[in-house]
Scaffold this motif. Structure first.
Motif, PDB file in Angstrom:
ATOM      1  N   PRO A  15       3.905  -4.606   3.312  1.00 16.38           N
ATOM      2  CA  PRO A  15       2.836  -3.657   3.630  1.00 16.38           C
ATOM      3  C   PRO A  15       2.758  -2.525   2.607  1.00 16.38           C
ATOM      4  O   PRO A  15       3.787  -2.037   2.140  1.00 16.38           O
ATOM      5  CB  PRO A  15       3.255  -3.110   4.994  1.00 16.38           C
ATOM      6  N   LYS A  16       1.507  -2.126   2.288  1.00 15.51           N
ATOM      7  CA  LYS A  16       1.331  -1.009   1.354  1.00 15.51           C
ATOM      8  C   LYS A  16       1.263   0.294   2.135  1.00 15.51           C
ATOM      9  O   LYS A  16       1.748   1.319   1.689  1.00 15.51           O
ATOM     10  CB  LYS A  16       0.041  -1.207   0.551  1.00 15.51           C
ATOM     11  N   SER A  17       0.618   0.237   3.314  1.00 18.15           N
ATOM     12  CA  SER A  17       0.416   1.459   4.091  1.00 18.15           C
ATOM     13  C   SER A  17       1.745   2.028   4.580  1.00 18.15           C
ATOM     14  O   SER A  17       2.607   1.298   5.080  1.00 18.15           O
ATOM     15  CB  SER A  17      -0.499   1.138   5.279  1.00 18.15           C
ATOM     16  N   LYS A  18       1.885   3.365   4.436  1.00 13.56           N
ATOM     17  CA  LYS A  18       3.118   4.052   4.857  1.00 13.56           C
ATOM     18  C   LYS A  18       3.310   3.927   6.373  1.00 13.56           C
ATOM     19  O   LYS A  18       4.421   3.761   6.861  1.00 13.56           O
ATOM     20  CB  LYS A  18       3.028   5.547   4.485  1.00 13.56           C
ATOM     21  N   ILE A  19       2.173   4.000   7.129  1.00 14.49           N
ATOM     22  CA  ILE A  19       2.270   3.935   8.599  1.00 14.49           C
ATOM     23  C   ILE A  19       2.773   2.557   9.018  1.00 14.49           C
ATOM     24  O   ILE A  19       3.669   2.413   9.844  1.00 14.49           O
ATOM     25  CB  ILE A  19       0.897   4.226   9.243  1.00 14.49           C
ATOM     26  N   VAL A  20       2.179   1.531   8.390  1.00 12.51           N
ATOM     27  CA  VAL A  20       2.596   0.161   8.724  1.00 12.51           C
ATOM     28  C   VAL A  20       4.074  -0.023   8.366  1.00 12.51           C
ATOM     29  O   VAL A  20       4.850  -0.598   9.138  1.00 12.51           O
ATOM     30  CB  VAL A  20       1.701  -0.873   7.994  1.00 12.51           C
ATOM     31  N   GLN A  21       4.488   0.504   7.215  1.00 13.39           N
ATOM     32  CA  GLN A  21       5.908   0.401   6.816  1.00 13.39           C
ATOM     33  C   GLN A  21       6.806   1.071   7.857  1.00 13.39           C
ATOM     34  O   GLN A  21       7.842   0.544   8.243  1.00 13.39           O
ATOM     35  CB  GLN A  21       6.133   1.075   5.453  1.00 13.39           C
ATOM     36  N   TRP A  22       6.349   2.246   8.322  1.00 11.70           N
ATOM     37  CA  TRP A  22       7.150   3.012   9.313  1.00 11.70           C
ATOM     38  C   TRP A  22       7.314   2.187  10.597  1.00 11.70           C
ATOM     39  O   TRP A  22       8.415   2.036  11.107  1.00 11.70           O
ATOM     40  CB  TRP A  22       6.433   4.343   9.608  1.00 11.70           C
ATOM     41  N   ILE A  23       6.202   1.645  11.070  1.00 17.44           N
ATOM     42  CA  ILE A  23       6.277   0.854  12.316  1.00 17.44           C
ATOM     43  C   ILE A  23       7.101  -0.414  12.076  1.00 17.44           C
ATOM     44  O   ILE A  23       7.995  -0.748  12.844  1.00 17.44           O
ATOM     45  CB  ILE A  23       4.863   0.492  12.816  1.00 17.44           C
ATOM     46  N   GLU A  24       6.797  -1.092  10.995  1.00 18.45           N
ATOM     47  CA  GLU A  24       7.436  -2.371  10.690  1.00 18.45           C
ATOM     48  C   GLU A  24       8.962  -2.245  10.654  1.00 18.45           C
ATOM     49  O   GLU A  24       9.684  -3.123  11.135  1.00 18.45           O
ATOM     50  CB  GLU A  24       6.890  -2.848   9.330  1.00 18.45           C
ATOM     51  N   TYR A  25       9.451  -1.125  10.120  1.00 18.76           N
ATOM     52  CA  TYR A  25      10.900  -0.905  10.003  1.00 18.76           C
ATOM     53  C   TYR A  25      11.545  -0.853  11.393  1.00 18.76           C
ATOM     54  O   TYR A  25      12.671  -1.265  11.610  1.00 18.76           O
ATOM     55  CB  TYR A  25      11.140   0.402   9.235  1.00 18.76           C
ATOM     56  N   PRO A  39       9.133  -5.072  13.978  1.00 19.38           N
ATOM     57  CA  PRO A  39       8.491  -5.909  12.933  1.00 19.38           C
ATOM     58  C   PRO A  39       7.305  -6.728  13.455  1.00 19.38           C
ATOM     59  O   PRO A  39       7.233  -7.934  13.276  1.00 19.38           O
ATOM     60  CB  PRO A  39       9.638  -6.803  12.456  1.00 19.38           C
ATOM     61  N   ILE A  40       6.369  -6.031  14.081  1.00 21.58           N
ATOM     62  CA  ILE A  40       5.252  -6.733  14.721  1.00 21.58           C
ATOM     63  C   ILE A  40       4.216  -7.204  13.694  1.00 21.58           C
ATOM     64  O   ILE A  40       3.583  -8.246  13.864  1.00 21.58           O
ATOM     65  CB  ILE A  40       4.614  -5.844  15.813  1.00 21.58           C
ATOM     66  N   PHE A  41       4.082  -6.438  12.597  1.00 25.97           N
ATOM     67  CA  PHE A  41       3.081  -6.841  11.596  1.00 25.97           C
ATOM     68  C   PHE A  41       3.538  -8.094  10.853  1.00 25.97           C
ATOM     69  O   PHE A  41       2.729  -8.968  10.557  1.00 25.97           O
ATOM     70  CB  PHE A  41       2.813  -5.690  10.616  1.00 25.97           C
ATOM     71  N   ALA A  84       2.393 -15.543  11.972  1.00 21.16           N
ATOM     72  CA  ALA A  84       1.855 -16.379  13.054  1.00 21.16           C
ATOM     73  C   ALA A  84       0.382 -16.722  12.847  1.00 21.16           C
ATOM     74  O   ALA A  84      -0.030 -17.868  13.064  1.00 21.16           O
ATOM     75  CB  ALA A  84       2.043 -15.681  14.396  1.00 21.16           C
ATOM     76  N   VAL A  85      -0.418 -15.744  12.464  1.00 21.55           N
ATOM     77  CA  VAL A  85      -1.858 -16.000  12.299  1.00 21.55           C
ATOM     78  C   VAL A  85      -2.383 -15.400  10.999  1.00 21.55           C
ATOM     79  O   VAL A  85      -3.567 -15.141  10.856  1.00 21.55           O
ATOM     80  CB  VAL A  85      -2.683 -15.417  13.487  1.00 21.55           C
ATOM     81  N   GLY A  86      -1.492 -15.154  10.062  1.00 23.84           N
ATOM     82  CA  GLY A  86      -1.909 -14.486   8.826  1.00 23.84           C
ATOM     83  C   GLY A  86      -1.692 -15.362   7.607  1.00 23.84           C
ATOM     84  O   GLY A  86      -1.535 -16.583   7.724  1.00 23.84           O
ATOM     85  N   PRO A  87      -1.646 -14.734   6.420  1.00 21.83           N
ATOM     86  CA  PRO A  87      -1.470 -15.494   5.178  1.00 21.83           C
ATOM     87  C   PRO A  87      -0.112 -16.192   5.115  1.00 21.83           C
ATOM     88  O   PRO A  87       0.069 -17.109   4.334  1.00 21.83           O
ATOM     89  CB  PRO A  87      -1.568 -14.414   4.093  1.00 21.83           C
ATOM     90  N   GLY A  88       0.819 -15.767   5.987  1.00 19.92           N
ATOM     91  CA  GLY A  88       2.158 -16.349   5.945  1.00 19.92           C
ATOM     92  C   GLY A  88       2.310 -17.595   6.795  1.00 19.92           C
ATOM     93  O   GLY A  88       3.425 -18.070   6.992  1.00 19.92           O
TER      94      GLY A  88
END
Ligand code: HEM
Length: 422
Positions: free
Chosen positions: A8-18, A21-23, A29-33
């Protein structure tokens, strides 16, 4: 295409992800991965559509419950109140009532897709069996939901179907008392059906999560029914299948809206606009359309089965119907083992393809018979169609798995795709 890593590039997403790890879960599951076979056709749209309808049913149902009264005296009037007084109550109710039908349309197509392409075969047996559990839960949920408006069909449908359990030897009466909460369908029955009708969709959500988990373990099957060989056979789920699913959702919503706005009562029964009356039995009690094939199976046996040469009845006609009806769904659990052909897709199975279409016709015939009064030739047709239903699964499928000579399979998914493009 290789599996992309989530960064993730976004700081907020990084904060939550840490912390949660929902993102990255969504990404995988349903993304590019999530690498997905690149040859999926439109029949693969129906799983996401089923998920959509489930959400629509839960949301509209929760709001309806805010205005509905689950007592025998007031239930019918409270539904009329929703239709006439509550802001957009008519819309909520029509979406929810037609949503039930949409759910079955979508899920029946989803099941028949699985039957055609052999999606129930290894390694997806549990994914399939979880699907059958969902189907059973859906049937129970829709049945109890139909009772809630407390119209004539609600009441008499509930009476006919619950009475089936009375045919079970020894414990039938106890089961009936447990289901009814009384000595007949009445206020206590309505109350418990409301409670369970509210609960079961959330149980369905739980089983759908398991269904998705099992799906992601080995990924989707595909129209060729062969395993993916490498990255050249796949594309990332996002944006390719998110876009395709979005297109499917758009078309589906147009169809759904046409039903809700132009023909909201097409699939309903006029008798359900008459308040429930235990002193007046409707001339012809029919269930909702999606139960009709099963209803025909329930009524298929019109004679008691006795020991040959004696009058000793071993299975009453009613009990035989109940056993067959339950059996018609339970047999689906065994499907992965009844069909042991190594080839999945009917495209390469000339004999299986033929009996597949015969099964489709058979189910339509059963549906027709289920909708009619059991008169003239129809009970015989119902009996033959019921027998064929079981012969299909228990006899033809194993035999064909053994004797059929499948057509040669393509080497990989990309081979035919590249050839077609040349
Ligand atoms: C609430 C109901 C259901 C939901 C939300 C649901 C959802 C999904 C989704 C999103 C997929 C992946 C996309 C697709 O293949 O279409 C899927 C695949 C599948 N589902 Fe369901 N499903 C439901 C009911 C069922 C039922 C009733 C069955 C069978 C009895 C079933 C059997 C399968 C199978 C075998 C697959 C794998 C298909 C393949 O990869 O070829 N599902 N489901």
């Amino acid at each position: 295409m290789s599996e992309s890593k989530f960064q993730p590039k976004s700081k907020i997403v990084q904060w939550i992800e840490y912390r949660l790890p929902i993102f990255s879960l969504m990404h995988a599951a349903v993304g590019p991965g999530y690498p997905t076979p690149k040859n999926l056709n439109y029949w693969w749209n129906f799983g996401s559509l089923a998920g959509l309808v489930l959400v629509v049913q839960i949301i509209t149902g929760i709001v309806l419950a805010m205005h509905y009264t689950p007592t025998a005296d007031l239930a019918f009037a409270s539904v009329e109140h929703i239709m006439r007084d509550v802001n957009y109550g008519w819309l909520l109710r029509y979406v929810h009532a037609n949503g039930g039908s949409m759910f079955f349309i979508v899920v029946y197509i989803h099941i028949f897709r699985g039957l055609y392409y052999g999606s129930y075969k290894a390694p997806r047996e549990l994914l399939w069996m979880l699907g059958v559990v969902i189907l059973l839960l859906m049937m129970a949920t829709a049945f109890m939901g139909y009772v809630l408006p407390w119209g004539q069909m609600s009441f008499w449908g509930a009476t006919v179907i619950t009475s089936m359990f009375g045919a079970i030897p020894f414990i039938g009466d106890a089961i009936l008392a447990f289901l009814w909460g009384d000595f007949a369908v009445g206020n206590a029955t309505l109350n418990r059906f409301f409670s369970l009708h509210y609960l079961l969709p959330f149980v369905i959500v739980g089983v759908v999560i398991l269904h998705m988990w099992a799906l992601h373990q080995h990924g989707s099957n595909n129209p060729l029914g062969i395993d993916t060989k490498g990255p050249q056979d796949k594309v990332p789920f996002h944006p390719y299948y998110t876009a395709k699913d979005a297109f499917g959702v758009t078309v589906f919503i147009m169809f759904f809206a046409a039903m809700v706005f132009y023909e909201p009562n097409l699939l309903g029964h006029p008798d359900n606009y008459i308040p429930a009356d235990r002193l007046s039995t409707p001339g012809h009690i029919v269930p909702e359309w999606y139960y009709l094939p099963f209803y025909a199976i329930l009524r298929a046996i019109t004679f008691d089965i006795s020991i040959p040469g004696t009058n000793i009845v071993i299975i009453t006609a009613k009990l035989a119907g109940v056993i067959l009806m339950l059996g018609s769904i339970l047999v689906l659990f065994l499907l992965p083992w009844l069909d042991f052909s190594k080839v999945r897709s009917a495209t390469f199975r000339p004999l299986y393809k033929q009996i597949y279409w015969l099964l489709v016709i058979d189910v339509i015939v059963l549906g027709y018979v289920g909708a009619q009064k059991p008169e003239g030739i129809l009970p015989t047709v119902g009996l033959i169609a019921t027998a064929y239903y079981f012969i299909h699964f228990l006899v033809l499928m194993p035999i064909i798995s053994k004797v059929e000579k499948p057509k040669p399979l393509p080497e990989s998914i990309s081979n035919p795709v590249i050839k077609a493009a040349e």
